[in-house]
Design a protein around this motif. Structure first.
Motif, mmCIF file in Angstrom:
data_model
loop_
_atom_site.group_PDB
_atom_site.id
_atom_site.type_symbol
_atom_site.label_atom_id
_atom_site.label_comp_id
_atom_site.label_asym_id
_atom_site.label_seq_id
_atom_site.Cartn_x
_atom_site.Cartn_y
_atom_site.Cartn_z
ATOM 1 N N SER A 34 -2.842 -5.143 8.786
ATOM 2 C CA SER A 34 -1.083 -6.061 8.963
ATOM 3 C C SER A 34 -0.435 -6.063 7.643
ATOM 4 O O SER A 34 0.541 -5.723 7.323
ATOM 5 N N MET A 35 -1.698 -6.629 6.678
ATOM 6 C CA MET A 35 -0.880 -6.922 5.305
ATOM 7 C C MET A 35 -0.619 -5.842 4.686
ATOM 8 O O MET A 35 0.823 -5.574 3.988
ATOM 9 N N PRO A 36 -0.552 -4.544 4.576
ATOM 10 C CA PRO A 36 -0.080 -3.063 3.840
ATOM 11 C C PRO A 36 1.340 -2.750 4.986
ATOM 12 O O PRO A 36 2.053 -2.252 4.132
ATOM 13 N N LEU A 37 0.496 -2.833 6.075
ATOM 14 C CA LEU A 37 2.115 -2.420 6.759
ATOM 15 C C LEU A 37 3.489 -2.820 6.276
ATOM 16 O O LEU A 37 4.778 -2.959 6.011
ATOM 17 N N LYS A 38 3.639 -4.340 5.848
ATOM 18 C CA LYS A 38 4.375 -5.039 5.395
ATOM 19 C C LYS A 38 4.324 -4.975 4.403
ATOM 20 O O LYS A 38 5.693 -5.588 4.331
ATOM 21 N N ALA A 39 3.162 -4.481 3.470
ATOM 22 C CA ALA A 39 3.882 -4.749 2.094
ATOM 23 C C ALA A 39 4.790 -3.071 1.942
ATOM 24 O O ALA A 39 5.702 -3.004 1.486
ATOM 25 N N MET A 73 7.332 -2.896 6.011
ATOM 26 C CA MET A 73 8.262 -3.345 7.846
ATOM 27 C C MET A 73 7.617 -4.763 7.873
ATOM 28 O O MET A 73 7.213 -5.665 7.367
ATOM 29 N N SER A 74 8.518 -5.221 8.861
ATOM 30 C CA SER A 74 8.932 -6.141 8.817
ATOM 31 C C SER A 74 7.042 -7.364 9.770
ATOM 32 O O SER A 74 6.734 -6.276 10.032
ATOM 33 N N LYS A 75 7.186 -8.407 9.551
ATOM 34 C CA LYS A 75 6.350 -9.387 9.472
ATOM 35 C C LYS A 75 5.885 -9.143 10.817
ATOM 36 O O LYS A 75 4.493 -9.208 11.161
#
Length: 250
Positions: free
Chosen positions: A157-162, A165-167
């Motif tokens: 999840s963290m790289p996707l947000k970075a 992408m929305s939380k």
């Protein structure tokens, strides 16, 4: 007994979901050292679970074969390795920059299948009153995989947000990556209970699949960089915790 199975099947998925929740509390992507520590810990947990919760029970289930009791364990282990090797070649590349997420979700989902299968197999052994497989022992494997899944959920999840992408969306994809595990557990439980004589092969198959994930994915991550001391220490911690869980709860 039904509630014990539901609990065991749910725990790994909960571990992934809790890890994905980190996307709401951490502002930045996980650092290189944190990723190394998480990969090492996860590898230790999975290696210990493969030995104590899967391979040794598979050998014990084959006592009637005498000196040839190693055959089901060795055969199932190799089938698990080759199965994951095939999946690895068929799965798309994990591209964290791909916000359409079809390829990322498929890749992560495929790599979570063996963990779900491992839980399903050990609960099948419990239902069939296999020697040395108790409710607590089966739950210890599920709990160990949940421990491993926590950092996995965060790492997804963290790289996707970075990447922008929305939380909420990053959290959703982290959760969905673990949703396949209860399904894989249920299918494997059904298959193993249906054909009881293949249970030792199923146990060692799950072990082979998990060891493949460790060698192909986790060890390279924990060994990256100038020094691997942190990865080795966390591997040892994960291995020890899983060993304690299996012996104390089994």
């Amino acid at each position: 007994m039904l509630m014990e199975i539901i609990r065991g099947f749910s725990v790994p998925f909960v571990g992934t979901s809790l890890g994905a929740l980190c996307v709401f509390f951490l502002k930045k992507d996980l650092g290189a050292e944190m990723k190394k520590a998480m990969a090492g810990f996860a590898a230790g947990v999975m290696v210990a679970a493969s030995i104590w919760s899967l391979i040794l029970p598979a050998i014990e289930q084959s006592e009637a074969m005498g000196k040839l009791k190693f055959i089901p364990a060795a055969t199932g282990f190799w089938i698990g390795i080759l199965f994951l090797l095939l999946i690895d070649h068929l799965a798309p590349e994990k591209n964290l920059e791909d916000e359409s997420n079809e390829k990322l979700l498929l890749a992560v989902t495929l790599h979570n299948i063996p963990e779900g299968m491992a839980v399903g197999v050990i609960y099948a052994g419990f239902l069939n009153h296999a020697d040395n497989i108790t409710a607590l022992g089966a739950f210890s494997l599920a709990l160990g995989i949940a421990i491993q899944n926590f950092p996995e959920g965060a790492i997804i999840s963290m790289p996707l947000k970075a990447g922008g992408m929305s939380k909420r969306k990053a959290f959703l994809y982290g959760v969905l990556s673990g949703a396949v595990e209860p399904l894989a557990s249920l299918f494997t439980l059904w298959a193993a209970v249906l054909v009881v004589p293949i249970l030792p092969y199923c146990l060692s198959f799950a072990a082979g699949a998990m060891i493949f994930v460790v060698v192909e994915e986790l060890i390279p991550k924990m060994s990256s960089g100038k020094t691997s001391d942190l990865g080795i220490l966390m591997f040892s911690a994960g291995f020890t915790i899983m060993l304690i869980l299996d012996v104390a709860l089994g």
